[in-house]
Scaffold this motif. Structure first.
Motif, PDB file in Angstrom:
ATOM      1  N   MET A   1      31.510  49.935  38.743  1.00  0.00           N
ATOM      2  CA  MET A   1      30.324  49.114  38.513  1.00  0.00           C
ATOM      3  C   MET A   1      29.712  48.611  39.817  1.00  0.00           C
ATOM      4  N   PRO A   2      28.936  49.429  40.519  1.00  0.00           N
ATOM      5  CA  PRO A   2      28.218  48.920  41.682  1.00  0.00           C
ATOM      6  C   PRO A   2      27.379  47.702  41.274  1.00  0.00           C
ATOM      7  N   GLY A   3      27.437  46.649  42.053  1.00  0.00           N
ATOM      8  CA  GLY A   3      26.585  45.479  41.805  1.00  0.00           C
ATOM      9  C   GLY A   3      27.123  44.491  40.809  1.00  0.00           C
ATOM     10  N   VAL A   4      28.341  44.720  40.280  1.00  0.00           N
ATOM     11  CA  VAL A   4      28.871  43.773  39.294  1.00  0.00           C
ATOM     12  C   VAL A   4      29.338  42.500  40.005  1.00  0.00           C
ATOM     13  N   THR A   5      29.137  41.349  39.328  1.00  0.00           N
ATOM     14  CA  THR A   5      29.568  40.052  39.885  1.00  0.00           C
ATOM     15  C   THR A   5      30.824  39.600  39.132  1.00  0.00           C
ATOM     16  N   PRO A   6      31.558  38.599  39.668  1.00  0.00           N
ATOM     17  CA  PRO A   6      32.742  38.117  38.928  1.00  0.00           C
ATOM     18  C   PRO A   6      32.385  37.610  37.536  1.00  0.00           C
ATOM     19  N   GLU A   7      31.232  36.929  37.428  1.00  0.00           N
ATOM     20  CA  GLU A   7      30.852  36.421  36.106  1.00  0.00           C
ATOM     21  C   GLU A   7      30.724  37.588  35.129  1.00  0.00           C
ATOM     22  N   GLN A   8      30.048  38.650  35.561  1.00  0.00           N
ATOM     23  CA  GLN A   8      29.903  39.816  34.680  1.00  0.00           C
ATOM     24  C   GLN A   8      31.257  40.494  34.508  1.00  0.00           C
ATOM     25  N   GLY A   9      32.050  40.513  35.583  1.00  0.00           N
ATOM     26  CA  GLY A   9      33.370  41.141  35.521  1.00  0.00           C
ATOM     27  C   GLY A   9      34.224  40.547  34.415  1.00  0.00           C
ATOM     28  N   ILE A  10      34.084  39.225  34.202  1.00  0.00           N
ATOM     29  CA  ILE A  10      34.821  38.572  33.112  1.00  0.00           C
ATOM     30  C   ILE A  10      34.316  39.093  31.771  1.00  0.00           C
ATOM     31  N   LEU A  11      33.012  39.241  31.630  1.00  0.00           N
ATOM     32  CA  LEU A  11      32.462  39.740  30.360  1.00  0.00           C
ATOM     33  C   LEU A  11      32.947  41.162  30.071  1.00  0.00           C
ATOM     34  N   TYR A  12      33.092  41.988  31.121  1.00  0.00           N
ATOM     35  CA  TYR A  12      33.515  43.372  30.906  1.00  0.00           C
ATOM     36  C   TYR A  12      35.006  43.494  30.630  1.00  0.00           C
TER      37      TYR A  12
ATOM     38  N   VAL B   1      37.396  46.585  36.126  1.00  0.00           N
ATOM     39  CA  VAL B   1      36.230  47.223  36.746  1.00  0.00           C
ATOM     40  C   VAL B   1      36.508  47.481  38.226  1.00  0.00           C
ATOM     41  N   PHE B   2      35.829  48.438  38.818  1.00  0.00           N
ATOM     42  CA  PHE B   2      35.756  48.594  40.274  1.00  0.00           C
ATOM     43  C   PHE B   2      34.505  47.840  40.707  1.00  0.00           C
ATOM     44  N   GLN B   3      34.738  46.737  41.472  1.00  0.00           N
ATOM     45  CA  GLN B   3      33.578  46.025  42.014  1.00  0.00           C
ATOM     46  C   GLN B   3      33.402  46.484  43.470  1.00  0.00           C
ATOM     47  N   PHE B   4      32.238  46.183  44.060  1.00  0.00           N
ATOM     48  CA  PHE B   4      31.926  46.751  45.382  1.00  0.00           C
ATOM     49  C   PHE B   4      31.668  45.715  46.464  1.00  0.00           C
ATOM     50  N   GLU B   5      31.819  44.410  46.113  1.00  0.00           N
ATOM     51  CA  GLU B   5      31.451  43.398  47.097  1.00  0.00           C
ATOM     52  C   GLU B   5      32.168  43.594  48.434  1.00  0.00           C
ATOM     53  N   HIS B   6      33.492  43.804  48.402  1.00  0.00           N
ATOM     54  CA  HIS B   6      34.259  43.916  49.660  1.00  0.00           C
ATOM     55  C   HIS B   6      33.951  45.214  50.391  1.00  0.00           C
ATOM     56  N   MET B   7      33.303  46.167  49.672  1.00  0.00           N
ATOM     57  CA  MET B   7      32.953  47.442  50.310  1.00  0.00           C
ATOM     58  C   MET B   7      31.549  47.403  50.903  1.00  0.00           C
TER      59      MET B   7
ATOM     60  N   LEU C   1      38.639  35.682  38.029  1.00  0.00           N
ATOM     61  CA  LEU C   1      39.079  36.509  36.892  1.00  0.00           C
ATOM     62  C   LEU C   1      40.427  36.069  36.354  1.00  0.00           C
ATOM     63  N   GLU C   2      41.146  35.219  37.097  1.00  0.00           N
ATOM     64  CA  GLU C   2      42.489  34.847  36.681  1.00  0.00           C
ATOM     65  C   GLU C   2      42.512  34.238  35.280  1.00  0.00           C
ATOM     66  N   GLY C   3      43.339  34.829  34.425  1.00  0.00           N
ATOM     67  CA  GLY C   3      43.483  34.286  33.075  1.00  0.00           C
ATOM     68  C   GLY C   3      42.306  34.613  32.179  1.00  0.00           C
ATOM     69  N   LYS C   4      41.243  35.239  32.738  1.00  0.00           N
ATOM     70  CA  LYS C   4      40.048  35.535  31.925  1.00  0.00           C
ATOM     71  C   LYS C   4      39.781  37.042  31.845  1.00  0.00           C
ATOM     72  N   GLY C   5      40.108  37.757  32.905  1.00  0.00           N
ATOM     73  CA  GLY C   5      39.860  39.200  32.943  1.00  0.00           C
ATOM     74  C   GLY C   5      40.956  39.847  33.758  1.00  0.00           C
ATOM     75  N   TRP C   6      40.672  40.999  34.386  1.00  0.00           N
ATOM     76  CA  TRP C   6      41.702  41.671  35.181  1.00  0.00           C
ATOM     77  C   TRP C   6      41.046  42.433  36.304  1.00  0.00           C
ATOM     78  N   ASN C   7      41.628  42.331  37.519  1.00  0.00           N
ATOM     79  CA  ASN C   7      41.056  43.006  38.692  1.00  0.00           C
ATOM     80  C   ASN C   7      41.630  44.405  38.873  1.00  0.00           C
ATOM     81  N   SER C   8      40.787  45.303  39.378  1.00  0.00           N
ATOM     82  CA  SER C   8      41.344  46.499  40.022  1.00  0.00           C
ATOM     83  C   SER C   8      41.465  46.103  41.491  1.00  0.00           C
ATOM     84  N   LEU C   9      42.355  46.753  42.218  1.00  0.00           N
ATOM     85  CA  LEU C   9      42.532  46.465  43.647  1.00  0.00           C
ATOM     86  C   LEU C   9      42.417  47.779  44.398  1.00  0.00           C
ATOM     87  N   TYR C  10      41.403  47.875  45.279  1.00  0.00           N
ATOM     88  CA  TYR C  10      41.299  49.129  46.059  1.00  0.00           C
ATOM     89  C   TYR C  10      40.634  48.862  47.392  1.00  0.00           C
TER      90      TYR C  10
END
Ligand code: TEU
Ligand code: CA
Length: 560
Positions: free
Chosen positions: A257-268, A279-285, A316-325
């Motif tokens: 998900m290019p452009g996804v934010t943590p708020e949206q990441g929780i919804l997904y 999700v794969f987020q791109f902020e750190h990239m 995302l803690e307790g609300k969603g789940w991170n991918s780490l890459y």
């Protein structure tokens, strides 16, 4: 927090074209993958994410699919694929396939039909619009340079392609198209696969009317991201996909998900919403990109990396789940990008692996990352293969007269081919990748950096990654502990704790070639310390309230 196998798993991404060639045509293939499963089992990974192996004209190396239900000729046959899956499952390795359904290839039967006439039954599988005074329907810029619209003479209309001209966007507003996608997903799931990585899946819902984007500087084309990223019906579509397909299988899913934010990441990723696991987020990239995107180079600021990764960990803690890459087939190799691929290649590769694998989320290892493979510098643009790079070079240098040296520097630094040079298996010709001529040049440093050397050297990046993976299996705190950054303002040290019950993990990394002093924060009290892993020889009982870090040093302590 609910325990799940996909939260405890470590995923290894294979880019098949560059992984291992078994028949001497210079192109990686499925039999080559099968021949290396013992190596992956030794590393200890749980899931393979396999980039696309479906039939494709390879305009974008398989991310342009012409038959979703058959294997690309260069990669082998369906029988080869079935054998690979069986051999993976025999070793306890699961298979996550790549789902590319924001677009297909223009050579897909659906598009061949669709372009025949405006009333063809497949016309609305894609997104067609009449021109606008002889120009494209709107001013959006393609991710691969130029317009996102291609004029089709036969029916005097344009079709949308956010990526290359040979990657027409599929029309997800069409329920028939959605059903076709769901049926195809079941076809692969019923063959026994264990999940999907979903290519730019947050692009599938576009804003009605496909409006032009504001263009205050009067550019030829501008990004239309705000009109197709996380669009109006995206959650409806993903929930429908979940109900129709995903929820009927015990699988792992990750949405790119290019452009996804943590708020949206929780919804997904909120499990109660029944959409995706992560999700794969791109902020750190994007932290080392200036205004105008990735080719505009900017040095990484450690403070920005700390802020971005910490935000995703805590929100995302307790609300969603991170991918780490930190690596994949689209990103430059992180040891060259954020580490030191010269004097401290091994130490910094281990440090970066520690930083990532000790966080909360599912870690992804990209092929070659586990042996510290580096970026490459080909001598001329002619040796580069990636459509994103070649289109950008043509647009900037040949069409707009930009300085070729400057553009080549951005390719050396950020080009996707950095990740696509063949995996370096040993020090024989072409790094043991092929007995033929490789489709893309092997990085000349394969004589020192290769899997055979790494597996035989207990101090290699390989054995360090193997230990990181083992630690994740041995300590619940690494998977489920809560994250908290410490020494937040330090310019060279990135340190954080993980807490689970009365256990604490202390992760200390030195993001520099200097020797800063680590000082334990006041509040961190403990009576026992256990050094779980480090990338230098360390006296296990050394007092850790204050000590000098070595260049690129990493240490993980379990405190109680
Ligand atoms: O990538 C999506 C994407 O946004 C990439 O264009 C990425 O941001 C960019 O390449 C960074 O340089 C996915 C696939 O991972 C990529 O390989 C494909 O080219 C693209 O979609 C189209 O399928
Ligand atoms: Ca081959």
């Amino acid at each position: 927090m609910q325990k799940k196998w996909w939260k405890e798993a470590v995923v290894y991404q294979i880019y098949p074209r560059s992984f291992k060639d078994s028949n001497g045509d210079g192109i990686g293939d499925i039999k080559g993958i099968t021949s290396k499963l013992d190596y992956l089992q030794e590393l200890g990974i749980d899931v393979v994410w396999l980039s696309p192996v479906y039939k494709s004209p390879n305009d974008d190396n398989g991310y342009d699919i012409s038959d979703y239900r058959d294997i690309m000729d260069e990669f082998g046959t369906m029988a080869d694929w079935e054998e690979m899956l069986a051999e993976m499952h025999k070793r306890g390795i699961k298979l996550m396939m790549d789902l590319v359904v924001n677009h297909s290839s223009d050579e897909h039967a659906w598009f061949v039909e669709a372009r025949k006439s405006k009333d063809n039954p497949y016309r609305d599988y894609y997104i067609w619009r009449p021109g606008n005074d002889g120009k494209e329907p709107n001013n959006w810029e393609s991710a691969f340079s130029g317009s996102t619209w291609e004029y089709d003479e036969a029916t005097d209309e344009y079709f949308l392609h956010i990526f290359s001209k040979k990657q027409p966007d599929l029309n997800w507003e069409n329920p028939k198209l959605r059903e076709e996608v769901y049926d195809m997903m079941k076809f692969w799931l019923d063959k026994g696969i264990d999940g999907f990585r979903m290519d730019v899946i947050n692009f599938i819902s576009k804003v009605d009317g496909l409006p032009s984007a504001p263009n205050p500087e009067g550019k030829k084309y501008v990004s239309g991201h705000e009109y197709f990223m996380n669009g109006p019906r995206i959650h409806e579509f993903l929930h429908e996909m979940n109900q129709e397909v995903l929820s009927n299988y015990d699988i792992i899913t990750v949405g790119e998900m290019p452009g996804v934010t943590p708020e949206q990441g929780i919804l997904y990723t909120d499990e109660d919403r029944n959409e995706l696991n992560m999700v794969f987020q791109f902020e750190h990239m994007d932290l080392d990109s200036g205004p105008g995107g990735k080719w505009n180079l900017k040095p990484l600021e450690l403070a920005d990396l700390k802020k971005s990764l910490s935000k995703w960990q805590t929100e995302l803690e307790g609300k969603g789940w991170n991918s780490l890459y930190l690596n994949n087939h689209d990103q430059p190799r992180v040891v060259s990008r954020f580490g030191d691929d010269k004097q401290y290649r091994v130490e910094s590769a281990k440090m970066l692996g520690t930083l990532l694998h000790m966080m909360q989320g599912t870690p992804y290892i990209y092929q070659g990352e586990e042996i510290g493979m580096t970026n490459v510098k080909f001598s001329s643009i002619e040796e580069y293969k990636d459509i994103e790079t070649l289109n950008m070079y043509k647009d900037k240098v040949q069409e707009n007269g930009e300085d070729p040296e400057k553009v080549m520097l951005s390719i050396y630094t950020k080009g996707r081919d950095n990740a696509r040079t063949p995996v370096q298996w040993d020090a024989t010709a072409h790094a043991g990748f092929t007995t033929g001529t490789p489709w893309i040049q092997v990085n000349p440093n394969y004589t020192e950096i290769n899997a055979q050397q790494a597996v035989s050297d207990e101090n290699s990046v390989f054995h360090y990654y193997k230990k990181l993976i083992q630690l994740r299996k041995q300590h619940d705190i690494i998977v489920y502990g809560s994250y908290e950054i410490i020494l937040e303002d330090h310019n060279e040290i990135y340190a954080y704790t993980r807490t689970l019950g009365d256990e604490k993990l202390l992760v200390i990394t030195n993001f520099s070639g200097e020797t800063p002093t680590f000082t334990l924060p006041e509040g961190l009290s403990f009576t026992q310390q256990e050094l779980l892993i480090s990338n230098y020889d360390v006296n296990h009982d050394e007092k850790i309230n204050k000590f000098a870090l070595k260049p690129w040093e990493a240490r993980v302590y379990k405190l109680a």
